[in-house]
Design a protein around this motif. Structure first.
Motif, PDB file in Angstrom:
ATOM      1  N   ASP A  64      -0.053   6.203   1.629  1.00 16.10           N
ATOM      2  CA  ASP A  64      -1.154   7.152   1.793  1.00 16.10           C
ATOM      3  C   ASP A  64      -1.097   8.256   0.736  1.00 16.10           C
ATOM      4  O   ASP A  64      -2.135   8.666   0.197  1.00 16.10           O
ATOM      5  CB  ASP A  64      -1.138   7.761   3.193  1.00 16.10           C
ATOM      6  CG  ASP A  64      -1.592   6.772   4.263  1.00 16.10           C
ATOM      7  OD1 ASP A  64      -2.233   5.759   3.916  1.00 16.10           O
ATOM      8  OD2 ASP A  64      -1.296   7.021   5.454  1.00 16.10           O
ATOM      9  N   ALA A  65       0.101   8.729   0.424  1.00 17.00           N
ATOM     10  CA  ALA A  65       0.243   9.763  -0.609  1.00 17.00           C
ATOM     11  C   ALA A  65      -0.187   9.242  -1.969  1.00 17.00           C
ATOM     12  O   ALA A  65      -0.878   9.936  -2.735  1.00 17.00           O
ATOM     13  CB  ALA A  65       1.687  10.266  -0.649  1.00 17.00           C
ATOM     14  N   ILE A  66       0.172   8.007  -2.279  1.00 17.29           N
ATOM     15  CA  ILE A  66      -0.229   7.402  -3.561  1.00 17.29           C
ATOM     16  C   ILE A  66      -1.738   7.185  -3.579  1.00 17.29           C
ATOM     17  O   ILE A  66      -2.401   7.446  -4.597  1.00 17.29           O
ATOM     18  CB  ILE A  66       0.533   6.078  -3.798  1.00 17.29           C
ATOM     19  CG1 ILE A  66       2.015   6.370  -4.016  1.00 17.29           C
ATOM     20  CG2 ILE A  66      -0.038   5.323  -4.991  1.00 17.29           C
ATOM     21  CD1 ILE A  66       2.903   5.135  -4.015  1.00 17.29           C
ATOM     22  N   ASP A  80      -6.932   8.812  -5.585  1.00 21.42           N
ATOM     23  CA  ASP A  80      -8.247   8.854  -4.956  1.00 21.42           C
ATOM     24  C   ASP A  80      -8.743   7.435  -4.643  1.00 21.42           C
ATOM     25  O   ASP A  80      -9.860   7.054  -4.985  1.00 21.42           O
ATOM     26  CB  ASP A  80      -9.247   9.603  -5.853  1.00 21.42           C
ATOM     27  CG  ASP A  80     -10.503   9.998  -5.084  1.00 21.42           C
ATOM     28  OD1 ASP A  80     -10.400  10.217  -3.855  1.00 21.42           O
ATOM     29  OD2 ASP A  80     -11.578  10.078  -5.717  1.00 21.42           O
ATOM     30  N   LYS A  81      -7.851   6.660  -4.026  1.00 20.12           N
ATOM     31  CA  LYS A  81      -8.171   5.287  -3.629  1.00 20.12           C
ATOM     32  C   LYS A  81      -7.954   5.131  -2.138  1.00 20.12           C
ATOM     33  O   LYS A  81      -7.334   5.970  -1.486  1.00 20.12           O
ATOM     34  CB  LYS A  81      -7.272   4.284  -4.372  1.00 20.12           C
ATOM     35  CG  LYS A  81      -7.587   4.144  -5.838  1.00 20.12           C
ATOM     36  CD  LYS A  81      -6.820   2.978  -6.415  1.00 20.12           C
ATOM     37  CE  LYS A  81      -7.280   2.688  -7.818  1.00 20.12           C
ATOM     38  NZ  LYS A  81      -6.663   1.477  -8.346  1.00 20.12           N
ATOM     39  N   ASP A  82      -8.422   4.027  -1.628  1.00 20.57           N
ATOM     40  CA  ASP A  82      -8.246   3.670  -0.233  1.00 20.57           C
ATOM     41  C   ASP A  82      -6.914   2.938  -0.060  1.00 20.57           C
ATOM     42  O   ASP A  82      -6.487   2.185  -0.933  1.00 20.57           O
ATOM     43  CB  ASP A  82      -9.421   2.755   0.176  1.00 20.57           C
ATOM     44  CG  ASP A  82      -9.399   2.417   1.625  1.00 20.57           C
ATOM     45  OD1 ASP A  82      -9.014   1.272   1.944  1.00 20.57           O
ATOM     46  OD2 ASP A  82      -9.749   3.286   2.445  1.00 20.57           O
ATOM     47  N   ARG A  83      -6.268   3.125   1.077  1.00 20.50           N
ATOM     48  CA  ARG A  83      -5.002   2.451   1.372  1.00 20.50           C
ATOM     49  C   ARG A  83      -5.150   0.932   1.254  1.00 20.50           C
ATOM     50  O   ARG A  83      -4.300   0.258   0.681  1.00 20.50           O
ATOM     51  CB  ARG A  83      -4.547   2.821   2.784  1.00 20.50           C
ATOM     52  CG  ARG A  83      -3.278   2.093   3.204  1.00 20.50           C
ATOM     53  CD  ARG A  83      -3.011   2.157   4.704  1.00 20.50           C
ATOM     54  NE  ARG A  83      -2.893   3.514   5.193  1.00 20.50           N
ATOM     55  CZ  ARG A  83      -2.998   3.837   6.478  1.00 20.50           C
ATOM     56  NH1 ARG A  83      -3.236   2.901   7.387  1.00 20.50           N
ATOM     57  NH2 ARG A  83      -2.878   5.083   6.878  1.00 20.50           N
TER      58      ARG A  83
END
Length: 122
Positions: free
Chosen positions: A23-25, A30-33
């Motif tokens: 989630d942090a990455i 600015d991407k979805d998991r």
């Protein structure tokens, strides 16, 4: 989008710390998991499929009839799967029952040619 590209929902459990890092990455880029997971899975599969060890394992299991051809095609690609299919067919062929020549040393001596044509064949 082809039928094989249609999204499929999967559910799995993961250690919480991995999900937190993911989630942090995802936030950082600015991407979805889900996008990151799909990308990571795709890269892992491509890297694994290119591995010599993986391809040897697939070949061994295919030759031992533990994998079907369609599965092999999914794992290593159509071209490699076709090559394995041809090699398997060759391995399954009965060897030719040829007697070893008694009068010719085929390994250490010079090759000798013999004209077997008769005068009528010429």
């Amino acid at each position: 989008m082809s039928a094989s590209d249609d999204p499929r929902r999967v559910h799995f459990q993961s250690p919480e710390y991995l999900v937190d890092r993911l989630d942090a990455i995802a936030d950082l880029f600015d991407k979805d998991r889900t996008d990151l997971l799909v990308e990571a899975i795709r890269e892992y599969i491509e890297e694994t499929a290119d591995s010599e060890t993986f391809q040897e394992l697939v070949a061994t299991k295919y030759y031992d009839d533990q994998l079907e051809f369609e599965t092999v095609k999914q794992l290593v690609g159509a071209e490699t799967a076709q090559r394995l299919r041809l090699l398997k067919a060759d391995l399954e062929d009965e060897p030719l029952d040829l007697a070893t020549p008694d009068d010719v040393d085929v390994y250490d001596g010079d090759a000798t040619t013999v004209d077997t044509a008769t005068d009528d064949d010429r």
